[in-house]
Design an enzyme around this catalytic site. Structure first.
Site, PDB file in Angstrom:
ATOM      1  N   GLU A 132       1.424 -16.277 -18.071  1.00  0.00           N
ATOM      2  CA  GLU A 132       0.058 -15.805 -17.844  1.00  0.00           C
ATOM      3  C   GLU A 132      -0.266 -14.552 -18.671  1.00  0.00           C
ATOM      4  O   GLU A 132      -1.376 -14.401 -19.183  1.00  0.00           O
ATOM      5  CB  GLU A 132      -0.172 -15.529 -16.359  1.00  0.00           C
ATOM      6  CG  GLU A 132       0.009 -16.736 -15.455  1.00  0.00           C
ATOM      7  CD  GLU A 132      -0.837 -17.935 -15.856  1.00  0.00           C
ATOM      8  OE1 GLU A 132      -1.916 -17.742 -16.463  1.00  0.00           O
ATOM      9  OE2 GLU A 132      -0.406 -19.060 -15.574  1.00  0.00           O
ATOM     10  N   HIS A 135      -1.347 -15.256 -22.139  1.00  0.00           N
ATOM     11  CA  HIS A 135      -2.756 -15.664 -22.273  1.00  0.00           C
ATOM     12  C   HIS A 135      -3.647 -14.479 -22.648  1.00  0.00           C
ATOM     13  O   HIS A 135      -4.652 -14.640 -23.359  1.00  0.00           O
ATOM     14  CB  HIS A 135      -3.260 -16.248 -20.943  1.00  0.00           C
ATOM     15  CG  HIS A 135      -3.029 -17.714 -20.780  1.00  0.00           C
ATOM     16  ND1 HIS A 135      -3.526 -18.663 -21.647  1.00  0.00           N
ATOM     17  CD2 HIS A 135      -2.354 -18.401 -19.812  1.00  0.00           C
ATOM     18  CE1 HIS A 135      -3.178 -19.866 -21.231  1.00  0.00           C
ATOM     19  NE2 HIS A 135      -2.459 -19.740 -20.119  1.00  0.00           N
TER      20      HIS A 135
END
Length: 240
Positions: A132, A135
């Protein structure tokens, strides 16, 4: 809260670097609440703000039955030990690859109120932290793969490895029926004991045990509301 649209590969927002969060206000809380609802609806393990088209450094991870709210997260330490396993992404629906990550990861972040904390975890949660947070700098897990798995390869991999991975994580069910790791449940049990038997508030206990303050507060409100009512003078964490 509201469901947000999850953008998929090909949308240029997924390749951009996100800006740090500088205002910890109602607008940020709304974004975090919407991300949590969107993640739960998609049955995912993690969601980064650019995946809903917002270029801010905000991540939600849920691998252990609680929502980890990470604002301006950064990885500060990783283990030499590695793990190699299957990975997918809500922005690459139906596509999977084999990725090597650190087995243990320590993250420094802020909560929705701006308080700084650090959290360390391992296995699938460590994998999600890496996935994550990448990202936020415009990267996808597929950049770590030589290629993505075919449907036949995916089916074969799951047949061979999924029971083993599930057992290795030592997953169990919380009172709410969601999967929670044995290690996480042990920490929550210790947090409850400390809250009941000492003068420490939840923020202090969360920092001591390496738990996310908001997640611990949410756990206590869901499962131990009577205990909280008996200790009204102590901080319980912002509602989320």
């Amino acid at each position: 809260m509201a469901l947000r649209n999850i953008v998929t590969v090909g949308d240029p927002v997924l390749t951009k670097v996100c800006r740090p969060v500088t205002k910890f206000d109602d607008r940020l809380s709304q974004l975090i609440d919407d991300m949590i609802e969107t993640l739960h609806d998609a049955n995912g393990a993690g969601l980064a703000a650019p995946q809903i088209g917002v270029l801010r450094r905000v991540v939600i991870v849920n691998t252990e039955g609680e929502d980890w709210e990470l604002v301006n997260p950064e990885i500060v330490e990783v283990s030499e030990e590695e793990q190699t396993g299957i990975e997918g992404c809500l922005s690459l629906p139906g596509r999977w690859g084999i990725v090597t990550r650190p087995y243990t990861v320590r993250v420094r972040a802020q909560d929705r109120d701006g308080a700084t904390f650090e959290v360390e975890d391992e296995d699938i949660t460590a994998r999600c932290f890496c996935h994550e947070i990448e990202h936020l700098d415009g990267h996808l897990f597929s950049e770590h793969c030589d290629r993505l798995l075919t449907d036949e390869e995916l089916e074969q991999y799951l047949k061979e490895h999924e029971p083993e991975l599930y057992a290795r994580r030592g997953m169990m069910r919380s009172a709410g029926g969601r999967a929670v790791s044995r290690r996480s449940m042990e920490k929550y049990a210790e947090a409850v004991r400390l809250y009941e038997t000492t003068d420490e508030d939840l923020q202090t206990i969360a920092q001591r045990l390496g738990l996310v303050y908001n997640s611990l507060g949410g756990f206590m409100r869901r499962h131990f509301p009577e205990l909280l009512a008996r200790h009204k003078g102590k901080a319980t964490g912002p509602k989320g």
